[in-house]
Enzyme design. Structure first.
Site, PDB file in Angstrom:
ATOM      1  N   LYS A 174       0.814  -1.019  -0.007  1.00 53.30           N
ATOM      2  CA  LYS A 174       0.181  -0.023   0.053  1.00 53.30           C
ATOM      3  C   LYS A 174       0.865   1.066   0.146  1.00 53.30           C
ATOM      4  O   LYS A 174       1.459   1.771   0.991  1.00 53.30           O
ATOM      5  CB  LYS A 174      -0.981   0.181   1.086  1.00 53.30           C
ATOM      6  CG  LYS A 174      -1.868   1.140   1.050  1.00 53.30           C
ATOM      7  CD  LYS A 174      -2.634   1.588   2.516  1.00 53.30           C
ATOM      8  CE  LYS A 174      -1.716   2.473   3.021  1.00 53.30           C
ATOM      9  NZ  LYS A 174      -1.452   3.791   2.318  1.00 53.30           N
ATOM     10  N   GLU A 383      11.194  16.240  14.133  1.00 57.86           N
ATOM     11  CA  GLU A 383      11.228  16.211  12.587  1.00 57.86           C
ATOM     12  C   GLU A 383      10.602  17.127  11.658  1.00 57.86           C
ATOM     13  O   GLU A 383       9.158  17.387  11.939  1.00 57.86           O
ATOM     14  CB  GLU A 383      10.728  14.625  12.154  1.00 57.86           C
ATOM     15  CG  GLU A 383      11.008  14.405  10.776  1.00 57.86           C
ATOM     16  CD  GLU A 383      10.702  13.044  10.202  1.00 57.86           C
ATOM     17  OE1 GLU A 383       9.619  12.587  10.758  1.00 57.86           O
ATOM     18  OE2 GLU A 383      11.465  12.436   9.526  1.00 57.86           O
TER      19      GLU A 383
HETATM   20  P1  NAD Z   1       2.790   8.272   7.729  1.00 55.78           P
HETATM   21  O1  NAD Z   1       3.218   7.831   8.763  1.00 55.78           O
HETATM   22  O2  NAD Z   1       1.606   9.368   7.876  1.00 55.78           O
HETATM   23  O3  NAD Z   1       2.346   7.338   6.854  1.00 55.78           O
HETATM   24  C1  NAD Z   1       3.177   6.354   6.245  1.00 55.78           C
HETATM   25  C2  NAD Z   1       2.205   5.257   5.643  1.00 55.78           C
HETATM   26  O4  NAD Z   1       1.341   4.744   6.618  1.00 55.78           O
HETATM   27  C3  NAD Z   1       1.224   5.770   4.623  1.00 55.78           C
HETATM   28  O5  NAD Z   1       1.266   4.784   3.691  1.00 55.78           O
HETATM   29  C4  NAD Z   1      -0.168   5.803   5.130  1.00 55.78           C
HETATM   30  O6  NAD Z   1      -1.319   5.948   4.414  1.00 55.78           O
HETATM   31  C5  NAD Z   1       0.027   4.777   6.227  1.00 55.78           C
HETATM   32  N1  NAD Z   1      -0.713   5.088   7.651  1.00 55.78           N
HETATM   33  C6  NAD Z   1      -1.147   6.221   8.109  1.00 55.78           C
HETATM   34  N2  NAD Z   1      -1.670   5.974   9.354  1.00 55.78           N
HETATM   35  C7  NAD Z   1      -1.961   4.656   9.427  1.00 55.78           C
HETATM   36  C8  NAD Z   1      -2.396   3.870  10.335  1.00 55.78           C
HETATM   37  N3  NAD Z   1      -3.426   4.324  11.193  1.00 55.78           N
HETATM   38  N4  NAD Z   1      -2.563   2.379  10.083  1.00 55.78           N
HETATM   39  C9  NAD Z   1      -1.848   2.021   8.915  1.00 55.78           C
HETATM   40  N5  NAD Z   1      -1.546   2.778   8.099  1.00 55.78           N
HETATM   41  C10 NAD Z   1      -1.235   3.984   8.397  1.00 55.78           C
HETATM   42  O7  NAD Z   1       4.143   9.032   6.978  1.00 55.78           O
HETATM   43  P2  NAD Z   1       4.281   9.984   5.665  1.00 55.78           P
HETATM   44  O8  NAD Z   1       3.806  11.428   6.037  1.00 55.78           O
HETATM   45  O9  NAD Z   1       3.396   9.056   4.760  1.00 55.78           O
HETATM   46  O10 NAD Z   1       5.558  10.002   5.531  1.00 55.78           O
HETATM   47  C11 NAD Z   1       6.831  10.802   6.195  1.00 55.78           C
HETATM   48  C12 NAD Z   1       7.397   9.890   7.374  1.00 55.78           C
HETATM   49  O11 NAD Z   1       8.048   8.746   7.000  1.00 55.78           O
HETATM   50  C13 NAD Z   1       8.339  10.757   7.810  1.00 55.78           C
HETATM   51  O12 NAD Z   1       8.381  10.617   9.525  1.00 55.78           O
HETATM   52  C14 NAD Z   1       9.527  10.160   7.523  1.00 55.78           C
HETATM   53  O13 NAD Z   1      10.794  10.204   8.320  1.00 55.78           O
HETATM   54  C15 NAD Z   1       9.355   8.579   7.458  1.00 55.78           C
HETATM   55  N6  NAD Z   1      10.007   7.964   6.335  1.00 55.78           N
HETATM   56  C16 NAD Z   1      11.035   6.828   7.292  1.00 55.78           C
HETATM   57  C17 NAD Z   1      12.056   6.425   6.211  1.00 55.78           C
HETATM   58  C18 NAD Z   1      12.801   5.317   6.656  1.00 55.78           C
HETATM   59  O14 NAD Z   1      13.590   4.616   6.141  1.00 55.78           O
HETATM   60  N7  NAD Z   1      13.228   5.495   8.143  1.00 55.78           N
HETATM   61  C19 NAD Z   1      11.954   6.510   5.126  1.00 55.78           C
HETATM   62  C20 NAD Z   1      11.079   7.550   4.302  1.00 55.78           C
HETATM   63  C21 NAD Z   1      10.243   8.044   5.264  1.00 55.78           C
END
Ligand code: NAD
Length: 495
Positions: A174, A383
């Site tokens: 997803k 962050e």
């Molecule tokens: P997010 O946590 O909002 O979402 C990530 C994913 O999780 C999306 O697909 C979203 O739809 C899904 N999601 C959101 N809420 C959920 C829930 N309750 N249950 C299941 N799935 C859910 O993050 P974002 O805003 O899409 O991305 C930015 C974040 O990702 C930043 O914090 C960044 O640091 C992190 N990130 C980490 C890495 C790594 O390798 N450590 C790499 C890229 C991004």
């Protein structure tokens, strides 16, 4: 009529159901529609992946690697399509998509297509029972749910799907509902490369709905999650209900330490690359500069010089250097955190004026250098995921390490110095999963990446990243001639 980008389930495109409008961050125009996948369609995708497992198990490891190499060739032959989709969806510059994200993803597939060190089993001896023999098998986890964020959607899909497939799993991926295009294209090409239908199903949708449906599905054995620390905790909590294996790649607030003996011009460029690539929307972005007081003024001046020369414009134009912010919610978060930084006493050293330079309805934040940032400020700790570099200064090496480690995160760090002994000493004290020395952001498929502390659990990429998608099975071959088991049985059974 705007284009609909349907799900890819069981080898077919599926466009039935609710849709989500995708906005192009570059100029605010409609990029098309993706699916808001409901529970039934999610379950259908999971069942399809479950059915594919048997077929995947009949393709041996060598053959799977051949298919991966074929996949890399297919993507390479249409890399322009991938780059365009990636930039249209994320607002990252087309130059970055064309010369970094897509080619790097292809190289990473080739790494997994050729890696020799991953073994599906190994033999052991049992020191307690001479003459017996053991085989440790690395068995696929089964059906894996992969949940990904919006910042590097193509690389993210590769890092999850490819090692999982290599290890014999099937995947339901997803992607973020903001950026599903390259993941959907990838699923089609995985079929074109010869993997059985259902090996990789891609369903788009929001986290609270589709993401949750996936986590709640009992047929999923593992969740490979990348996203914010906040969501990661929710995912972990939910996954505990069915005791699913999880890997969590989460947020960061990574430090870049610059010592007074560093090559100034090279480290200035490296620090700018560390924070402004992808407009700071990379998990390991070097958002905290920890700068030696001895070179402070010279360093800041030089950064300002390069920053003022970066080209602002439409990211779809090959000349543009500055990426957009991928969605409006993220833009609001950056604005809020900046406001708190200013209220708490940080000062803007330089902010690049983007007015009349970028498309009017796009999402943009001016690249900013923020001085006087102190460890007790929110902006030092949270962050920002945007193009803001917080600058804190130091006098001694120990102080630099202390400031660098003064964070709940531990994803990455950079060290800039002309003294490699100093670099090794300092790097060995940094609590982070990756430490770059005189470089930043360069990722290798051969190296495991992941976080200490609140930046995550488990590793992605490298051998470690492949083994994450396996579970071990121990086969114990007894030896009737050794007499040892007879002695053991006598503890219970008398002749
Ligand atoms: P997010 O946590 O909002 O979402 C990530 C994913 O999780 C999306 O697909 C979203 O739809 C899904 N999601 C959101 N809420 C959920 C829930 N309750 N249950 C299941 N799935 C859910 O993050 P974002 O805003 O899409 O991305 C930015 C974040 O990702 C930043 O914090 C960044 O640091 C992190 N990130 C980490 C890495 C790594 O390798 N450590 C790499 C890229 C991004």
């Amino acid at each position: 009529m705007e284009k609909i980008f349907g799900n890819f389930i069981d080898g077919k495109i599926n466009e039935e159901g609710d849709k989500i409008k995708m906005i192009s961050p570059s100029d605010g125009s409609t990029a098309g529609y993706c699916m808001e996948t409901g529970r039934d369609a999610t379950d259908y995708a999971v069942n399809s992946s479950l059915n594919a497992l048997d077929k995947i198990s009949k393709i041996n490891l060598k053959e799977r690697q051949k298919l991966l190499l074929k996949l890399a060739d297919i993507i390479e032959s249409k890399s322009e399509i991938y780059s365009n989709y990636e930039s249209l969806n994320t607002g990252k510059t087309i130059r970055q998509s064309s010369f970094m994200d897509i080619p790097l993803g292809i190289e990473h597939i080739r790494y997994f297509g050729t890696v020799q060190d991953f073994r599906e089993s190994r033999e052991i001896e049992h020191p307690e029972y001479p003459g017996t023999r053991g085989i440790i098998q690395y068995v696929p986890m089964g059906t894996v749910a992969a949940i990904a964020p919006w910042n590097v959607p193509f690389l993210m899909a590769i890092w999850k799907v490819i090692p999982a497939l290599l290890a014999g799993n099937s995947v339901v991926l997803k992607p973020s509902h903001y950026t599903p295009l390259t993941a959907l294209e990838l699923a089609r090409d995985i079929k074109n490369a010869g993997f059985p239908d259902g090996s990789v199903n891609v369903i788009s949708g929001k986290g609270k709905t589709t993401g949750n449906y996936l986590i709640e599905n009992e047929k999923i054995n593992m969740i490979s999650f990348t996203g914010s620390t906040y969501t990661g905790k929710l995912v972990m909590e939910k996954a505990a209900k069915n005791l699913k294996k999880i890997t969590l790649e989460l947020g960061g607030k990574s430090p870049n330490i610059v010592f007074d003996d560093a090559d100034i011009d090279r480290s200035v460029k490296g620090v700018l690359f560390g924070i402004y690539l992808n407009s700071g929307q990379l998990c390991e972005s070097g958002s905290r500069l920890i700068l030696s007081n001895k070179i402070r003024d010279k360093f800041m001046e030089r950064m300002k010089y390069y920053l003022s020369n970066m080209v602002a414009g439409n990211p779809m134009d090959f000349n543009t250097d500055i990426s957009a912010i991928t969605n409006n919610d993220q833009l609001k978060k950056i604005n809020n955190l900046m406001e708190s930084g200013i209220n708490e006493g940080a000062t803007v050293y330089y902010s690049r004026d983007l007015k009349n330079k970028v498309p009017e309805n796009g999402f943009y934040y001016p690249p900013t250098l923020l001085m006087d940032v102190k460890p007790d400020m929110k902006i030092f700790n949270e962050e920002i995921f945007g193009p803001v570099l917080s600058v804190t200064t130091f006098d001694t090496d120990n102080e630099a390490v202390e400031i660098a480690n003064n964070t709940k995160y531990g994803l990455a760090a950079g060290i800039w110095t002309g003294d490699l002994n100093r670099a090794y000493r300092v790097a060995s004290n940094i609590l982070a999963g990756t430490v770059w020395i005189n470089d930043y952001h360069l990722l290798s498929a051969a190296a495991p990446r992941g976080g200490f502390k609140m930046s995550g659990i488990g590793r992605e990429l490298g051998l470690e990243g492949i083994y994450e998608f396996t579970q071990t099975r121990h086969l114990f071959y007894g030896n009737p001639d050794s007499g040892l088991s007879d002695a053991a049985y006598q503890l219970l059974i008398k002749e």
